[in-house]
Design an enzyme around this catalytic site. Structure first.
Site, PDB file in Angstrom:
ATOM      1  N   ALA A   1       0.745  -1.185  -0.034  1.00  0.00           N
ATOM      2  CA  ALA A   1      -0.058   0.131  -0.157  1.00  0.00           C
ATOM      3  C   ALA A   1       0.896   1.190  -0.001  1.00  0.00           C
ATOM      4  O   ALA A   1       1.768   1.294   0.520  1.00  0.00           O
ATOM      5  CB  ALA A   1      -0.928   0.215   1.193  1.00  0.00           C
ATOM      6  N   GLY A   2       0.250   2.237  -0.633  1.00  0.00           N
ATOM      7  CA  GLY A   2       1.018   3.590  -0.713  1.00  0.00           C
ATOM      8  C   GLY A   2       1.530   3.785  -1.964  1.00  0.00           C
ATOM      9  O   GLY A   2       1.661   5.156  -2.646  1.00  0.00           O
ATOM     10  N   LEU A   3       1.553   3.051  -2.918  1.00  0.00           N
ATOM     11  CA  LEU A   3       1.865   3.359  -4.387  1.00  0.00           C
ATOM     12  C   LEU A   3       0.716   3.836  -5.169  1.00  0.00           C
ATOM     13  O   LEU A   3       0.922   4.739  -5.905  1.00  0.00           O
ATOM     14  CB  LEU A   3       2.667   2.067  -5.058  1.00  0.00           C
ATOM     15  CG  LEU A   3       3.177   2.429  -6.276  1.00  0.00           C
ATOM     16  CD1 LEU A   3       4.286   3.401  -6.411  1.00  0.00           C
ATOM     17  CD2 LEU A   3       3.703   0.979  -6.937  1.00  0.00           C
TER      18      LEU A   3
ATOM     19  N   MET B   1       3.228  11.246   4.395  1.00  0.00           N
ATOM     20  CA  MET B   1       1.638  11.788   3.542  1.00  0.00           C
ATOM     21  C   MET B   1       0.759  11.878   4.350  1.00  0.00           C
ATOM     22  O   MET B   1      -0.110  12.785   4.094  1.00  0.00           O
ATOM     23  CB  MET B   1       1.834  10.354   2.481  1.00  0.00           C
ATOM     24  CG  MET B   1       2.808  10.396   1.405  1.00  0.00           C
ATOM     25  SD  MET B   1       3.084  11.576   0.555  1.00  0.00           S
ATOM     26  CE  MET B   1       1.769  10.942  -0.794  1.00  0.00           C
ATOM     27  N   GLY B   2       0.479  11.028   5.247  1.00  0.00           N
ATOM     28  CA  GLY B   2      -0.760  11.061   6.224  1.00  0.00           C
ATOM     29  C   GLY B   2      -2.196  10.633   5.309  1.00  0.00           C
ATOM     30  O   GLY B   2      -3.219  11.234   5.465  1.00  0.00           O
ATOM     31  N   PHE B   3      -1.830   9.599   4.723  1.00  0.00           N
ATOM     32  CA  PHE B   3      -3.037   9.275   3.995  1.00  0.00           C
ATOM     33  C   PHE B   3      -3.994  10.137   3.055  1.00  0.00           C
ATOM     34  O   PHE B   3      -5.050  10.248   3.028  1.00  0.00           O
ATOM     35  CB  PHE B   3      -4.424   8.671   4.853  1.00  0.00           C
ATOM     36  CG  PHE B   3      -3.627   7.618   5.700  1.00  0.00           C
ATOM     37  CD1 PHE B   3      -2.541   6.625   5.416  1.00  0.00           C
ATOM     38  CD2 PHE B   3      -4.448   7.026   6.813  1.00  0.00           C
ATOM     39  CE1 PHE B   3      -2.291   5.716   6.440  1.00  0.00           C
ATOM     40  CE2 PHE B   3      -4.237   6.189   7.724  1.00  0.00           C
ATOM     41  CZ  PHE B   3      -2.773   5.293   7.233  1.00  0.00           C
TER      42      PHE B   3
ATOM     43  N   ASN C   1       2.021   8.437  10.328  1.00  0.00           N
ATOM     44  CA  ASN C   1       1.796   9.901   9.732  1.00  0.00           C
ATOM     45  C   ASN C   1       0.468  10.327  10.104  1.00  0.00           C
ATOM     46  O   ASN C   1       0.010  11.276   9.700  1.00  0.00           O
ATOM     47  CB  ASN C   1       2.172  10.022   8.323  1.00  0.00           C
ATOM     48  CG  ASN C   1       3.664   9.355   7.931  1.00  0.00           C
ATOM     49  OD1 ASN C   1       4.661   9.670   8.734  1.00  0.00           O
ATOM     50  ND2 ASN C   1       3.824   8.447   6.919  1.00  0.00           N
TER      51      ASN C   1
ATOM     52  N   ASN D   1       5.245  -1.901   8.423  1.00  0.00           N
ATOM     53  CA  ASN D   1       5.027  -0.583   7.914  1.00  0.00           C
ATOM     54  C   ASN D   1       6.415   0.292   7.960  1.00  0.00           C
ATOM     55  O   ASN D   1       7.226  -0.372   8.318  1.00  0.00           O
ATOM     56  CB  ASN D   1       3.777   0.279   8.679  1.00  0.00           C
ATOM     57  CG  ASN D   1       3.107   0.954   7.884  1.00  0.00           C
ATOM     58  OD1 ASN D   1       3.648   1.806   7.030  1.00  0.00           O
ATOM     59  ND2 ASN D   1       1.877   1.044   7.921  1.00  0.00           N
TER      60      ASN D   1
ATOM     61  N   GLY E   1      12.302  -3.143   2.893  1.00  0.00           N
ATOM     62  CA  GLY E   1      13.736  -3.689   2.280  1.00  0.00           C
ATOM     63  C   GLY E   1      13.788  -4.598   1.602  1.00  0.00           C
ATOM     64  O   GLY E   1      14.970  -5.215   1.156  1.00  0.00           O
TER      65      GLY E   1
ATOM     66  N   TYR F   1       7.851  -1.653  -2.462  1.00  0.00           N
ATOM     67  CA  TYR F   1       7.367  -0.547  -2.750  1.00  0.00           C
ATOM     68  C   TYR F   1       8.838   0.238  -3.141  1.00  0.00           C
ATOM     69  O   TYR F   1       8.918   0.681  -4.179  1.00  0.00           O
ATOM     70  CB  TYR F   1       6.691  -0.021  -1.482  1.00  0.00           C
ATOM     71  CG  TYR F   1       6.118   1.607  -1.672  1.00  0.00           C
ATOM     72  CD1 TYR F   1       7.293   2.491  -1.934  1.00  0.00           C
ATOM     73  CD2 TYR F   1       5.009   1.894  -1.543  1.00  0.00           C
ATOM     74  CE1 TYR F   1       6.987   4.064  -2.274  1.00  0.00           C
ATOM     75  CE2 TYR F   1       4.670   3.062  -1.844  1.00  0.00           C
ATOM     76  CZ  TYR F   1       5.372   4.199  -2.157  1.00  0.00           C
ATOM     77  OH  TYR F   1       5.045   5.403  -2.486  1.00  0.00           O
ATOM     78  N   THR F   2       9.530   0.648  -2.279  1.00  0.00           N
ATOM     79  CA  THR F   2      10.754   1.440  -2.418  1.00  0.00           C
ATOM     80  C   THR F   2      11.737   0.605  -3.429  1.00  0.00           C
ATOM     81  O   THR F   2      12.360   1.470  -4.213  1.00  0.00           O
ATOM     82  CB  THR F   2      11.559   1.659  -0.840  1.00  0.00           C
ATOM     83  OG1 THR F   2      10.394   2.334  -0.185  1.00  0.00           O
ATOM     84  CG2 THR F   2      12.614   2.721  -1.405  1.00  0.00           C
TER      85      THR F   2
END
Length: 362
Positions: free
Chosen positions: A58-60, A109-111, A173, A233, A285, A306-307
């Site tokens: 999640a996040g992307l 980001m804070g959603f 966040n 997370n 990671g 993700y990263t």
């Protein structure tokens, strides 16, 4: 080619703007042919069949616009979100920063998202070709004591259009969110979400929990019949980072390589506690096929990135799947699922700490 594009162009663009450009490009990737699945990478879990254990965290895809394109790039599943019941802009910008020396990202980001109601239509138009999870979080305007109803509202709208649901109580966040990682609060949230769906429900945990807290949550997961735990997370720790001090003084969570050791440690502790009674998803990671294989052997049925994808580019998932398939065949097993939790007893070439399969670090 991507490395040159990143160093000469993308790295000079504000990190969040680059992210937005990337998600728009991923939306176009929905028109591409889907990556061919390798049979040895297929995983059966949560009542579903995954083409690969490697998914997108999640996040992307915060607006549910890129999940089809991400699936075409070779990911076995995509976790959309985090989505909240109420639309919200998130925290003030700038709020995303690259940590290139550490191979990481810092985000606060804070959603930011358009809200559950706006996302329903996008999920309802799914082609049905890939597995999509929905990650739901607490709206910033909702008091903690009303969190269960907030999650319930999101689940009621979104769960019918997803393959499984993830309860996010671990982002650093959103003020007070991590306070929901207590057994009392989680019980209320789980009851609320389960009251709206019969889809599998997972909970995403923070890496900064103590060992005692992890054990308590693992026991809760077993007792509550939770379908799965996602670990982990982003971290609020800044230990060992080489980024400038003024950048590290900013609030937010760190993802990528700096999280690798802690994420793996949390996975191993959870596996030792829950065994195979609760499905485990490992994230944090993950950079190459060896990382994925290590997480599987440590007890993760599914793994997310993700990263690593941000730094690795659009062919990242296909490279990992290629090298992972080769590693599984070298291990002499039928599918990668046969290796889940088997940190001991694998052929010497795949022992803990062995070099990655050919090309896994390119």
């Amino acid at each position: 080619m991507y490395a040159a594009l990143y160093s000469r162009v993308l790295s000079r663009v504000d990190a969040e703007n680059a992210h937005l450009l990337g998600t728009r490009a991923l939306a176009l990737a929905a028109r591409l042919p889907r990556a061919e699945a390798d049979p040895v990478l297929r995983v059966r879990a949560l009542g579903l069949e995954f083409d690969s254990p490697l998914g997108v965290a999640a996040g992307l895809d915060k607006h549910a616009t890129a999940f089809e394109g991400l699936g075409n790039l070779g990911f076995g599943f995509v976790e959309v979100g985090t989505i909240t019941a109420h639309a919200q802009p998130g925290n003030p910008r700038p709020r995303v920063f690259r940590l290139p020396a550490d191979r990481g990202l810092l985000n606060a980001m804070g959603f930011p998202n358009p809200g559950a109601q706006a996302v329903v239509g996008k999920l309802a138009q799914r082609s049905g070709r890939g597995i999509v999870a929905i990650n739901i979080g607490k709206s910033k305007v909702t008091p903690l004591e009303q969190a269960a109803e907030d999650y319930r509202a999101s689940a009621a709208l979104l769960a019918p259009h997803a393959d499984f649901v993830v309860i996010n109580v671990s982002s650093p966040n959103t003020s007070g969110l991590r306070d929901l990682q207590t057994i009392e609060h989680l019980g209320e949230l789980l009851d609320a979400v389960r009251g709206e769906t019969d889809k599998p429900v997972l909970v995403k945990l923070a890496p900064d929990l103590t060992d005692e807290q992890l054990d308590q949550l693992a026991d809760f997961a077993v007792e509550a019949g939770l379908d799965g735990l996602i670990a982990t997370n982003t971290t609020i720790s800044r230990e060992g980072l080489d980024a400038p001090a003024d950048l590290l003084a900013r609030p937010g969570g760190v993802s990528g390589a700096p999280l690798k050791a802690r994420s793996l440690a949390v996975l191993r502790r959870l596996r030792a506690r829950v065994g195979d009674r609760v499905l485990l998803v490992s994230v944090g990671g993950v950079e190459n096929a060896q990382d994925v294989l290590q997480r599987v052997r440590a007890g993760a049925t599914l793994v997310q990135g993700y990263t690593g994808f941000v730094y690795g580019g659009p062919l990242w998932a296909r490279r990992i799947n290629r090298d992972l398939g080769r590693a599984v065949r070298n291990a002499g097993v039928g599918t990668i699922q046969d290796l889940v939790g088997h940190e001991v007893g694998i052929r010497p070439g795949l022992a803990h700490g062995a070099p990655a399969p050919d090309g896994a670090r390119d």
